[in-house]
Design a protein around this motif. Structure first.
Motif, PDB file in Angstrom:
ATOM      1  N   UNK A 158       0.840  -1.194   0.000  1.00  0.00           N
ATOM      2  CA  UNK A 158       0.000   0.000   0.000  1.00  0.00           C
ATOM      3  C   UNK A 158       0.879   1.249   0.000  1.00  0.00           C
ATOM      4  N   UNK A 159       1.914   1.241   0.820  1.00  0.00           N
ATOM      5  CA  UNK A 159       2.854   2.364   0.875  1.00  0.00           C
ATOM      6  C   UNK A 159       3.557   2.571  -0.466  1.00  0.00           C
ATOM      7  N   UNK A 178       2.162   9.774  -3.735  1.00  0.00           N
ATOM      8  CA  UNK A 178       2.390  10.793  -2.725  1.00  0.00           C
ATOM      9  C   UNK A 178       2.954  10.277  -1.416  1.00  0.00           C
ATOM     10  N   UNK A 179       3.119   8.978  -1.282  1.00  0.00           N
ATOM     11  CA  UNK A 179       3.633   8.415  -0.033  1.00  0.00           C
ATOM     12  C   UNK A 179       5.165   8.434   0.024  1.00  0.00           C
ATOM     13  N   UNK A 180       5.797   8.544  -1.145  1.00  0.00           N
ATOM     14  CA  UNK A 180       7.260   8.526  -1.201  1.00  0.00           C
ATOM     15  C   UNK A 180       7.784   9.798  -1.851  1.00  0.00           C
ATOM     16  N   UNK A 181       9.030  10.109  -1.561  1.00  0.00           N
ATOM     17  CA  UNK A 181       9.697  11.258  -2.175  1.00  0.00           C
ATOM     18  C   UNK A 181      10.182  10.847  -3.557  1.00  0.00           C
ATOM     19  N   UNK A 217       3.376   7.450   8.045  1.00  0.00           N
ATOM     20  CA  UNK A 217       2.471   6.544   8.749  1.00  0.00           C
ATOM     21  C   UNK A 217       2.419   5.154   8.147  1.00  0.00           C
ATOM     22  N   UNK A 218       2.531   5.065   6.836  1.00  0.00           N
ATOM     23  CA  UNK A 218       2.521   3.753   6.171  1.00  0.00           C
ATOM     24  C   UNK A 218       3.916   3.138   6.097  1.00  0.00           C
ATOM     25  N   UNK A 219       4.934   3.954   5.910  1.00  0.00           N
ATOM     26  CA  UNK A 219       6.293   3.434   5.769  1.00  0.00           C
ATOM     27  C   UNK A 219       6.729   2.695   7.022  1.00  0.00           C
ATOM     28  N   UNK A 220       6.261   3.138   8.155  1.00  0.00           N
ATOM     29  CA  UNK A 220       6.668   2.504   9.407  1.00  0.00           C
ATOM     30  C   UNK A 220       6.166   1.068   9.523  1.00  0.00           C
TER      31      UNK A 220
END
Length: 138
Positions: free
Chosen positions: A92-93, A98-101, A113-116
């Motif tokens: 999902x991450x 938009x969840x990653x640079x 919040x998801x990467x963790x």
């Protein structure tokens, strides 16, 4: 369950059980939002209605949390379930825009919040490996 697994299983199990309990009342827009993120990572989930998905997600998290907390569930089994659940969250991450640079694995502010959740995969694999290798150390 080995005594050395207890701290990990209790901490992670309580966290996941609480997460599942908090999702029991998801309906309408809230359920649609959670469903929409999941569909972005796993398109096949589009076939499941949002309200039904929220119920299944809640029950799945409660079952996983309870399995981790229950001492009679073997750590190998609990670890495999935890690793699979964590892998779904990592997917999902990785697939949610938009969840990653940029194209890196580094999380954006929105993705922290998801990467963790990668720690769930690590915890599950640790339970599995320790269970598989415990008998060989003697």
């Amino acid at each position: 369950m080995r005594l050395t697994h207890a701290p990990l299983r209790v901490a992670v199990g309580a966290y996941i059980l609480n997460s599942g309990l908090s999702k029991r009342t998801l309906e309408g827009e809230a359920a649609a939002g959670v469903h929409g993120m999941a569909v972005g990572a796993i398109p096949q989930l589009r076939q499941v209605p949002p309200d039904r998905f929220a119920v299944l997600l809640s029950r799945g998290e409660m079952a996983l949390g309870a399995a981790l907390l229950a001492p009679f569930v073997p750590s190998l089994l609990a670890g495999a379930a935890l690793a699979a659940f964590g892998a779904g969250l990592v997917q999902l991450y990785l697939k949610t825009p938009g969840m990653r640079e940029g194209t890196s694995l580094r999380p954006s502010q929105a993705g922290i919040g998801l990467a963790k959740d990668v720690w769930l995969v690590g915890a599950g694999v640790t339970l599995m490996l320790d269970s598989l290798t415990h008998g060989r150390r003697r």
